[in-house]
Design an enzyme around this catalytic site. Structure first.
Site, PDB file in Angstrom:
ATOM      1  N   SER A  86      23.662   3.281  16.339  1.00 45.03           N
ATOM      2  CA  SER A  86      24.110   3.225  15.144  1.00 45.03           C
ATOM      3  C   SER A  86      23.810   4.652  14.423  1.00 45.03           C
ATOM      4  CB  SER A  86      23.494   2.433  14.426  1.00 45.03           C
ATOM      5  OG  SER A  86      24.064   0.912  14.535  1.00 45.03           O
TER       6      SER A  86
HETATM    7  C1  59J Z   1      22.197  -4.415  18.691  1.00 47.78           C
HETATM    8  C2  59J Z   1      24.403  -3.114  20.538  1.00 47.78           C
HETATM    9  C3  59J Z   1      25.811  -3.167  22.346  1.00 47.78           C
HETATM   10  C4  59J Z   1      26.973  -2.669  22.906  1.00 47.78           C
HETATM   11  C5  59J Z   1      22.847  -5.673  18.940  1.00 47.78           C
HETATM   12  C6  59J Z   1      20.908  -4.533  18.478  1.00 47.78           C
HETATM   13  C7  59J Z   1      26.837  -3.532  20.238  1.00 47.78           C
HETATM   14  C8  59J Z   1      27.903  -3.514  20.979  1.00 47.78           C
HETATM   15  C9  59J Z   1      29.339  -3.025  23.219  1.00 47.78           C
HETATM   16  C10 59J Z   1      21.942  -6.739  19.231  1.00 47.78           C
HETATM   17  C11 59J Z   1      20.253  -5.696  18.661  1.00 47.78           C
HETATM   18  C12 59J Z   1      20.586  -6.893  19.079  1.00 47.78           C
HETATM   19  C13 59J Z   1      29.843  -1.763  23.384  1.00 47.78           C
HETATM   20  S1  59J Z   1      20.445  -4.184  14.435  1.00 47.78           S
HETATM   21  O1  59J Z   1      21.999  -0.034  15.687  1.00 47.78           O
HETATM   22  O2  59J Z   1      24.215  -3.492  16.332  1.00 47.78           O
HETATM   23  O3  59J Z   1      18.066   0.155  13.676  1.00 47.78           O
HETATM   24  O4  59J Z   1      16.822  -1.121  12.256  1.00 47.78           O
HETATM   25  O5  59J Z   1      23.654  -2.902  21.061  1.00 47.78           O
HETATM   26  O6  59J Z   1      26.683  -3.685  19.217  1.00 47.78           O
HETATM   27  O7  59J Z   1      29.219  -3.633  20.481  1.00 47.78           O
HETATM   28  O8  59J Z   1      20.134  -7.984  19.329  1.00 47.78           O
HETATM   29  N1  59J Z   1      20.071  -1.899  13.913  1.00 47.78           N
HETATM   30  N2  59J Z   1      22.230  -2.447  16.340  1.00 47.78           N
HETATM   31  N3  59J Z   1      24.419  -3.184  18.923  1.00 47.78           N
HETATM   32  N4  59J Z   1      25.649  -3.138  21.155  1.00 47.78           N
HETATM   33  N5  59J Z   1      28.064  -2.992  22.446  1.00 47.78           N
HETATM   34  C14 59J Z   1      21.155  -2.559  13.822  1.00 47.78           C
HETATM   35  C15 59J Z   1      22.165  -2.194  14.910  1.00 47.78           C
HETATM   36  C16 59J Z   1      22.046  -0.424  14.776  1.00 47.78           C
HETATM   37  C17 59J Z   1      18.977  -2.209  13.280  1.00 47.78           C
HETATM   38  C18 59J Z   1      18.660  -3.529  12.818  1.00 47.78           C
HETATM   39  C19 59J Z   1      19.324  -4.532  13.123  1.00 47.78           C
HETATM   40  C20 59J Z   1      23.486  -3.115  16.967  1.00 47.78           C
HETATM   41  C21 59J Z   1      18.900  -3.298  11.175  1.00 47.78           C
HETATM   42  C22 59J Z   1      22.939  -3.300  18.445  1.00 47.78           C
HETATM   43  C23 59J Z   1      18.070  -1.149  13.108  1.00 47.78           C
HETATM   44  O9  59J Z   1      22.497  -0.201  13.275  1.00 47.78           O
END
Ligand code: 59J
Length: 580
Positions: free
Chosen positions: A292
């Site tokens: 992200s």
């Molecule tokens: C995630 C991913 C993996 C790869 C997902 C994190 C995807 C995806 C395929 C599940 C934990 C989890 C290409 S989460 O970074 O969305 O930083 O405070 O690893 O989505 O499509 O159990 N970050 N993270 N996703 N994958 N593929 C959020 C988010 C991010 C946070 C929290 C909650 C993901 C607020 C991550 C943070 O912004």
């Protein structure tokens, strides 16, 4: 009888006489030949057997931090070598020699006997001059000393990955020591000496070539920040039971790397028991998916098109988005069914980001990512540095466009990520990265329109300061901005993502009154309390940014009103801003 025989074999007598005559002539000719005709050649050959050239080691250039603190220092050492042939005549002195060298007498004797016909073997390298002299004072025939230099790294494990190290012959093997070896090494000189048949030094004739000392090198690193970064990263790795991590601090105005640390690390002054994992300068040689943190880039690309402004909204309900057989998911429950652009960043909505990406198209994101250095050569030329990978937009189908917009399918290094954020921090202008202290302002390039960069600064400040923001990244007395990320790690073997291993990321900058420092924190596989970037990496960012702003005497831009009105003004510790 004689006469009779002579008379009997007159031809024999004449033959012997003739042969003798030819021999005398041949010998005479050879004498003249050697003494007159070949004289110079032969003298030269003789000298070559007794006149030898001994290298004079060149002093290797000092490596310092930006304030002149020594990071790699060459100290004189004595190396003892032996003419093993010559040593055979005084075997009774071997036990004393072994004792002085701290070696096993039997092992030494075996070595000297098995190499009895060698005229040069090392006995021990890199003794202090005093230790060396005490051995030489034993006057063991065939034992000699030479002056060499050895590198010492005063900051040890704190600068190990950055500075690297040299090998026993003082040549750069890793890090800056390798990358700038030619600059640092200098050129060895030559001393002519005369030696006898056994190789014993008879007299020092002359220096035929002076050693040319290597040049000193001032790195961009600030050792104080390096210590701070190392301490906070190490603590976080321990607290979170993480496998590894990196932290980079950058001056966004000059492109200088002010600190670059990794865990695990090693002591370059004692490289026994070294494991490869300790030696990795992960910030430059490990690539990862930015997750992200990439949304800051995609969002800037959206603003740049002019099609989007921060107050525009996107429907993220119900937190999933189906693309063919592929489902995009938001991890946390969002604040509502509809989010504005800042809300997408605060809630880290993968669905919201994907919908914007579909609208602006993959090429827009690709072009900006490329301009700010993601998956591109940094030009630093650091040994083993990786370029990462930004796939060409022509190969992005709908699912790739979505996942790339929120940071998957692209791989970067920590140093590239901090560089990318530096462009946002520096009002859209990017300075080339450097590991060397720079005195004049660098040539910067406008890669993001200034108004877009400034809008992004405000949005990323909200990511930290809004009610549902990443409050753990806040820095007392200052406004800062940034974005967390939590990325599932790709699992080796399978082509997919691991269920239970994560990388916690945070990228940010400050102070917002005039952004100067960008910091990236990468923590690999936290295994204790939690794994979200906002939980694991954000506090490290906060502590390191806080320390950096204080050490650099940056005026606070977020003091509570009572303190602002205080009669005691905030006095910087040093008038020159700590940079002089
Ligand atoms: C995630 C991913 C993996 C790869 C997902 C994190 C995807 C995806 C395929 C599940 C934990 C989890 C290409 S989460 O970074 O969305 O930083 O405070 O690893 O989505 O499509 O159990 N970050 N993270 N996703 N994958 N593929 C959020 C988010 C991010 C946070 C929290 C909650 C993901 C607020 C991550 C943070 O912004």
């Amino acid at each position: 009888m004689m006469k009779l025989e002579g008379a009997l074999f007159p031809w024999r007598f004449r033959l012997v006489l003739g042969l003798l005559g030819i021999m005398v002539a041949a010998i005479s000719w050879r004498i003249i030949d050697l003494q007159v005709v070949d004289r110079d050649f032969l003298k030269g050959q003789g000298d070559a057997r007794s006149v030898r050239h001994i290298p004079i080691p060149a002093h290797r250039g000092l490596i310092t931090d930006r304030n002149g603190e020594p990071l790699a220092v060459s100290t004189p050492v004595t190396t003892l070598w032996a003419n093993a042939k010559e040593m055979q005549q005084a075997k009774e002195k071997w036990p004393a020699l072994a004792a002085a060298l701290g070696q096993d007498p039997k092992a030494l004797a075996e070595r000297l006997e098995s190499q009895a016909n060698k005229e040069f073997i090392y006995l021990v390298r890199g003794l202090t001059p005093e230790q060396g002299q005490s051995v030489l004072d034993l006057k063991v025939p065939g034992v000699y000393g030479i002056e060499e230099f050895r590198r010492f790294y005063p900051a040890g494990e704190v600068t190990a990955h950055m500075v690297g190290f040299t090998d026993i012959d003082d040549r750069g093997r890793e890090g800056v020591e390798l990358a700038y070896d030619e600059w640092l090494a200098g050129v060895a000189g030559k001393r002519q000496v005369i030696k006898d048949r056994r190789g014993r030094l008879i007299k020092d004739v002359q220096v035929t070539k002076n050693a040319k000392a290597g040049k000193p090198l001032a790195l961009s690193i600030d050792l104080r920040l390096q210590y701070l970064a190392n301490r906070e990263l190490r603590n976080a790795i321990v607290e979170n039971g993480a496998k590894a991590g990196s932290l980079v601090i950058m001056d966004v105005k000059t492109g200088e790397i002010l600190a670059m640390v990794n865990q695990p690390t090693y002591n370059p002054n004692n490289r026994r028991n070294l494991q490869p994992a300790m030696m990795r300068n992960r910030a430059m040689i490990d690539v990862f998916e930015p997750g992200s943190t990439m949304k800051a880039v995609s969002m800037a690309a959206a603003l740049e098109t002019g099609r989007w402004k921060p107050s525009d909204t996107v429907e993220v309900y119900p937190g999933t988005l189906q693309i063919g057989k592929y489902t995009i998911r938001d991890v946390s429950k969002t604040e509502g069914p509809v989010l504005d652009l800042t809300g997408i960043l605060i809630n880290s909505s993968n669905v919201g980001m994907s919908k914007i990406a579909f609208d602006i198209g993959g090429e827009t994101i690709y072009r900006l990512a490329q301009k700010i250095g993601l998956g591109q050569d940094t030009g630093l030329g650091f040994p083993g540095e990786r370029v990462g990978n930004l796939p060409n937009y022509r190969d992005w189908r709908k699912a790739e466009t979505a996942t790339l917009s929120y940071g998957y399918g692209v791989s970067v290094t920590a140093i590239q990520l901090v560089h990318a954020f530096s462009a946002l921090a520096n009002n859209g202008r990017i300075a080339p990265l450097t590991l060397i202290k720079t005195d004049k302002a660098p040539q910067t390039t406008q890669v993001i329109p200034e108004n877009v960069a400034k809008t992004m600064q405000g949005m990323l400040q909200q990511v930290i300061e809004a009610p549902r923001g990443v409050f753990r990244a806040q820095v007392p007395a200052y406004h800062v901005a940034g974005k967390s990320g939590t990325a599932r790690k790709t699992s080796v073997g399978t082509k997919g993502y691991a269920e239970n291993s994560y990388r916690s990321l945070f990228a940010g900058f400050g102070p917002m009154s005039d952004p100067r420092y960008a910091i990236v924190v990468v923590i690999d596989e936290p295994s204790k309390a939690g794994y979200f970037g906002g939980l694991v990496s954000a506090p490290v960012f906060s502590k390191v940014m806080s320390g950096t702003l204080r050490l650099m005497n940056i005026t606070p831009d977020n003091l509570p009103p009572t303190q602002q009105a205080s009669t005691a003004p905030v006095v910087p510790l040093k008038a020159d801003g700590g940079r002089g």
